[in-house]
Design a protein around this motif. Structure first.
Motif, mmCIF file in Angstrom:
data_model
loop_
_atom_site.group_PDB
_atom_site.id
_atom_site.type_symbol
_atom_site.label_atom_id
_atom_site.label_comp_id
_atom_site.label_asym_id
_atom_site.label_seq_id
_atom_site.Cartn_x
_atom_site.Cartn_y
_atom_site.Cartn_z
ATOM 1 N N GLY A 388 0.777 -1.087 -0.003
ATOM 2 C CA GLY A 388 0.039 0.108 0.033
ATOM 3 C C GLY A 388 0.854 1.170 -0.126
ATOM 4 N N PHE A 389 2.232 1.204 0.338
ATOM 5 C CA PHE A 389 2.989 2.302 0.414
ATOM 6 C C PHE A 389 3.633 2.363 -0.958
ATOM 7 N N ILE A 390 3.645 1.724 -1.670
ATOM 8 C CA ILE A 390 4.444 1.686 -3.027
ATOM 9 C C ILE A 390 4.123 3.131 -3.941
ATOM 10 N N VAL A 391 3.039 3.588 -4.059
ATOM 11 C CA VAL A 391 2.989 4.572 -4.813
ATOM 12 C C VAL A 391 3.152 5.891 -3.981
ATOM 13 N N ALA A 392 2.899 5.754 -2.926
ATOM 14 C CA ALA A 392 3.322 6.886 -1.908
ATOM 15 C C ALA A 392 4.892 6.909 -1.876
ATOM 16 N N ALA A 393 5.472 5.977 -1.548
ATOM 17 C CA ALA A 393 7.113 5.881 -1.657
ATOM 18 C C ALA A 393 7.775 6.275 -2.933
ATOM 19 N N LEU A 394 6.917 6.166 -3.986
ATOM 20 C CA LEU A 394 7.588 6.596 -5.373
ATOM 21 C C LEU A 394 7.527 7.954 -5.561
ATOM 22 N N SER A 395 6.344 8.496 -5.054
ATOM 23 C CA SER A 395 6.230 10.020 -5.246
ATOM 24 C C SER A 395 6.992 10.582 -4.323
ATOM 25 N N GLY A 396 6.936 10.190 -3.015
ATOM 26 C CA GLY A 396 7.873 10.838 -1.888
ATOM 27 C C GLY A 396 9.210 10.963 -2.116
ATOM 28 N N TYR A 397 9.710 9.890 -2.530
ATOM 29 C CA TYR A 397 11.291 9.904 -2.536
ATOM 30 C C TYR A 397 11.730 10.472 -4.048
ATOM 31 N N THR A 398 10.731 10.599 -4.992
ATOM 32 C CA THR A 398 10.976 11.328 -6.403
ATOM 33 C C THR A 398 11.164 12.745 -5.854
ATOM 34 N N ALA A 399 10.102 13.288 -5.132
ATOM 35 C CA ALA A 399 10.202 14.696 -4.628
ATOM 36 C C ALA A 399 11.639 14.990 -3.707
ATOM 37 N N PHE A 400 11.778 13.972 -2.977
ATOM 38 C CA PHE A 400 12.985 14.096 -2.230
ATOM 39 C C PHE A 400 14.339 14.376 -3.023
ATOM 40 N N ALA A 401 14.330 13.607 -4.067
ATOM 41 C CA ALA A 401 15.522 13.683 -5.058
ATOM 42 C C ALA A 401 15.611 15.117 -5.571
ATOM 43 N N ARG A 405 14.716 16.958 1.979
ATOM 44 C CA ARG A 405 13.622 16.755 2.579
ATOM 45 C C ARG A 405 12.290 17.379 2.920
ATOM 46 N N PRO A 406 12.546 18.579 2.520
ATOM 47 C CA PRO A 406 11.280 19.439 2.429
ATOM 48 C C PRO A 406 10.116 18.904 1.449
ATOM 49 N N GLY A 407 10.829 17.979 0.443
ATOM 50 C CA GLY A 407 9.883 17.443 -0.685
ATOM 51 C C GLY A 407 9.294 16.082 -0.150
ATOM 52 N N ILE A 408 9.649 15.371 0.968
ATOM 53 C CA ILE A 408 9.271 14.270 1.097
ATOM 54 C C ILE A 408 7.780 14.236 1.571
ATOM 55 N N ALA A 409 7.325 15.009 2.475
ATOM 56 C CA ALA A 409 6.074 15.297 2.945
ATOM 57 C C ALA A 409 5.169 15.308 1.740
ATOM 58 N N LEU A 454 11.854 27.893 9.563
ATOM 59 C CA LEU A 454 10.594 27.340 9.459
ATOM 60 C C LEU A 454 10.281 26.860 8.193
ATOM 61 N N MET A 455 10.905 27.329 7.185
ATOM 62 C CA MET A 455 10.740 27.103 5.684
ATOM 63 C C MET A 455 10.859 25.359 5.496
ATOM 64 N N PRO A 456 11.987 24.812 5.886
ATOM 65 C CA PRO A 456 12.040 23.267 5.708
ATOM 66 C C PRO A 456 11.159 22.425 6.143
ATOM 67 N N VAL A 457 10.719 22.743 7.444
ATOM 68 C CA VAL A 457 9.702 21.935 8.389
ATOM 69 C C VAL A 457 8.427 22.363 8.009
ATOM 70 N N VAL A 458 8.030 23.570 8.048
ATOM 71 C CA VAL A 458 6.600 23.868 7.971
ATOM 72 C C VAL A 458 6.033 24.393 6.843
ATOM 73 N N ILE A 459 6.826 25.479 6.394
ATOM 74 C CA ILE A 459 6.340 26.379 5.198
ATOM 75 C C ILE A 459 6.244 25.597 3.744
ATOM 76 N N ILE A 460 7.660 24.988 3.469
ATOM 77 C CA ILE A 460 7.607 24.432 1.988
ATOM 78 C C ILE A 460 6.633 23.099 2.214
ATOM 79 N N PRO A 461 6.662 22.114 3.260
ATOM 80 C CA PRO A 461 5.899 21.083 3.083
ATOM 81 C C PRO A 461 4.402 21.592 3.025
ATOM 82 N N LEU A 462 4.029 22.570 3.820
ATOM 83 C CA LEU A 462 2.514 23.003 3.799
ATOM 84 C C LEU A 462 2.173 23.496 2.555
ATOM 85 N N LEU A 463 2.783 24.615 1.975
ATOM 86 C CA LEU A 463 2.354 25.048 0.692
ATOM 87 C C LEU A 463 2.541 24.114 -0.500
ATOM 88 N N THR A 464 3.397 23.274 -0.537
ATOM 89 C CA THR A 464 3.655 22.186 -1.611
ATOM 90 C C THR A 464 2.508 21.140 -1.369
#
Length: 678
Positions: A388-401, A405-409, A454-464
């Protein structure tokens, strides 16, 4: 034992007209001195390294080098050539050649000695001394001094954690640099010293270098990095802990450019430091990883690397989840899929299920009962959660790359939305790229200092996450769902000749780059639908896995049948490649393909196409995404799976033998002609 002796030195010798001739001759010296178990294996390793990047350096010097299991002691072999040879140096053919041979897995002390020699080669006085030497003893004495043997002339190791002193009132640009090469023996340290010596001769630059090599890595002090005006990455491999340099203007190049053109690189860094539009180091791994091919990565290349990163991180979820599903079927029976959730949640070790189980208000009868059915359901449930995680992992770690780290969430959020709206893995790819690009863009905003933390832990994940969610629900979700539904229906309708054609295509893809982007694309295509339990998806999975097993097995067979057509190193690789193939590790064929791609890759593709066609034609299905022959219990019919592998293996082995026999590779043939016992 001294790193160099007189029997390892040849003065004014004619060792041939090519790099292969010279390296082979020097490897022979190492073997004759008793420091290598095989001259051919050592030469093979050094030539493979030479093929990656020529080892000629300024001063008409060449330093072919490698680490090899054939080397028993860290060794230097030296030749002053009467006939200079082209090693790809910047100022002409090389007449001074050092073969640097390190044991595989050698200690830090050994590698430090070898790196000291490399550093000395950027000093003109040392090179002049080598050219003026009259006897082998003179060479041994010169080398022993610079590497510190006998306590003479020891070179101090660089102290990158200490910034150089700056005269009061001086206007200087502070630059930090990282150097690294694939082996971490020679070019890493030569580049560091070339940059350092150039900077020391200038009044406008402070330079601190971090060498990420084999002998030692001394990290630059974080305070120095914070105060730096620009960064130089002279690397052929990824920079470790790249996030330390985030936000700094950056100049990137292969490591050899720092040796050949240190002044130009420093000038470029000076220009970048005052250019507000200069490229900067971002937090994402893909944006700061040097490819060794170009100074900068284009966006198309970054996105491709990001998708491959996402696939790489996704594969453990697929492998673990898929194998657990297969074990669930093995233990609980194939009908466990009809009620696994009810069995796992409504029963326990003290309340085992019978053959009849209440599932969604209706009674379902299972072939097995008791502990077997319960454990099978638990294994199946665990596998389902992983899948059940495979699509989320594909998306999350593509964004991370793409964004760090701000792209993971937001990437994971986008992947979860893709599953919710039915967009599947196609939606996961889209949301991963979208989340990564948006997070990267927001991360480059200039914000007040009070908001920067606050950018990497709050603002970037929230807005993105907000942006990705709105785009998926309002714009892209429905079209991607329709695309995924159409693809699924098309696969389900395939049978007969159309299925065979698909098998051929998948087989060609699996064997084209043996673990590279095309191979991974085929594997992703297969695993994406596996969790649905759809029959056509399981057939695609079987064809992909069978075709991916062919290359290592075929090449292992070929090295046994026609040993003399392969180099000694390939013969050694062939002894273990068959096991890698049986385990579905296509990368076991990479050493063969890297050494002779024009003959190996087409041969493997032909066999892979045969395997894919046979597998699809026989309707072979696999419930497991990995494991090779070790998951035969999850493959039906198992005999069809084995038949497809055997057919493709035989075709590939015959093809590669024929190509090497009737279209021989001269360099490989010359090395293979050496006695096997050498």
């Amino acid at each position: 034992m001294s790193i160099i002796t007189t029997d390892l030195v040849r003065l004014d010798a004619d060792l041939g007209s090519t790099t292969t001739d010279v390296i082979t001759a020097l490897a022979g010296l190492v073997h004759e001195s008793g420091r290598a178990t095989s001259a051919a294996l050592l030469a093979d390793a050094a030539l493979a390294r030479e093929a990656q990047n020529p080892t000629g350096v300024p001063g008409r010097v060449a330093i072919p080098h490698c680490r090899s299991a054939a080397v028993t002691e860290p060794t230097l072999a030296f030749a002053r050539l009467s006939q200079a040879v082209d090693f790809g140096g910047p100022d002409g053919d090389a007449d001074l050649v050092f073969l640097i041979a390190a044991p595989e897995g050698g200690g830090k002390a050994h590698l430090k000695i070898l790196s000291k020699l490399a550093r000395a080669l950027v000093r003109g006085d040392f090179v002049d001394r080598l050219r003026a030497a009259e006897t082998p003893e003179d060479i041994v004495a010169a080398v022993s001094e610079v590497v510190g043997e006998g306590g003479v002339g020891k070179q101090p190791e660089p102290q990158p954690e200490q910034a150089p002193a700056t005269p009061a009132g001086a206007q200087v640009t502070r630059i930090v640099a990282v150097t690294s090469c694939p082996t971490g023996i020679a070019h890493t340290y030569m580049a560091a010293d070339a940059l350092t010596q150039t900077a020391q001769g200038r009044d406008d630059v402070e330079l601190v270098v971090e060498t990420q090599g084999s002998s030692s890595t001394k990290a630059i002090d974080p305070e120095i990095i914070r105060n730096a005006d620009a960064v130089i990455f002279a690397t052929d491999v990824g920079v470790r802990d790249k996030e330390r340099f985030a936000g700094k203007p950056v100049i990137e190049s292969p490591v050899k450019r720092a040796i050949n053109e240190p002044a130009k690189m420093i000038d470029e860094a000076l220009a970048a430091a005052v250019n507000p539009d200069a490229r900067r180091v971002a937090a994402g791994p893909a944006t700061t990883e040097s490819t060794g091919q170009a100074a900068q990565l284009g966006w198309a290349r970054r996105i491709q690397q990001a998708v491959m990163t996402g696939v790489s991180y996704m594969i453990p979820f697929v492998a673990a989840g898929g194998l657990l599903l297969a074990l669930g079927f093995l233990v609980g029976g194939y009908d466990v899929a009809n009620g696994w959730q009810a069995i796992a949640l409504q029963h326990s070790l003290t309340n085992l299920p019978g053959n009849d189980v209440l599932v969604d208000g209706a009674t379902v009868t299972f072939d097995r009962a008791g502990l077997s059915l319960y454990l099978g359901a638990v294994l199946f449930a665990t596998g389902q959660m992983a899948m059940g995680f495979i699509v989320a992992a594909l998306s999350g770690y593509t964004a991370f790359a793409l964004a760090g780290r701000p792209g993971i969430a937001p990437g994971f959020v986008g992947g979860a939305i893709s599953v919710l709206v039915g967009a599947g893995f196609i939606g996961g790819l889209v949301t991963g790229i979208l989340a990564g690009l948006v997070a990267y863009w927001i991360g480059n905003w200039k914000v007040p200092r009070v908001l920067s933390s606050l950018m990497p832990v709050v603002i970037i994940p929230l807005l993105t996450s907000l942006f990705v969610g709105l785009v998926m629900f309002l714009l892209l979700g429905r079209p991607l769902e329709d695309l995924m539904t159409g693809l699924t229906e098309w696969l389900s309708s395939m049978s007969g000749s159309s299925a065979v054609v698909l098998g051929i295509i998948l087989g060609l893809m699996m064997c084209f780059d043996l673990g590279g982007p095309v191979n991974k694309a085929a594997y992703l295509f297969a695993t994406a639908g596996l969790s649905t339990g759809d029959e056509s998806s399981m057939q695609i999975m079987a064809a992909v896995m069978a075709a991916g097993m062919v290359p290592p097995i075929a090449l292992s067979m070929a090295t046994i049948v026609r040993q003399k057509l392969f180099t000694p190193a390939e013969q050694e690789n062939g002894k273990s490649a068959w096991l890698l193939g049986l385990s579905f590790i296509s990368e076991g064929a990479i050493p063969f393909a890297a050494a002779d791609p024009l003959r190996v890759i087409p041969s493997m593709m032909v066999g892979g196409a045969v395997t894919g066609a046979v597998s699809m034609g026989l309707g072979v299905g696999s419930r497991a995404p990995h494991g090779g022959v070790f998951v035969l219990f999850a493959i039906d019919p198992w005999w069809g799976f084995l038949l497809a592998i055997i057919a493709g293996t035989v075709v590939s082995a015959i093809a590669v033998i024929a190509l090497k026999q009737f279209w021989p590779n001269k360099a490989s043939q010359a090395m293979a002609a050496a006695p096997v016992s050498a």
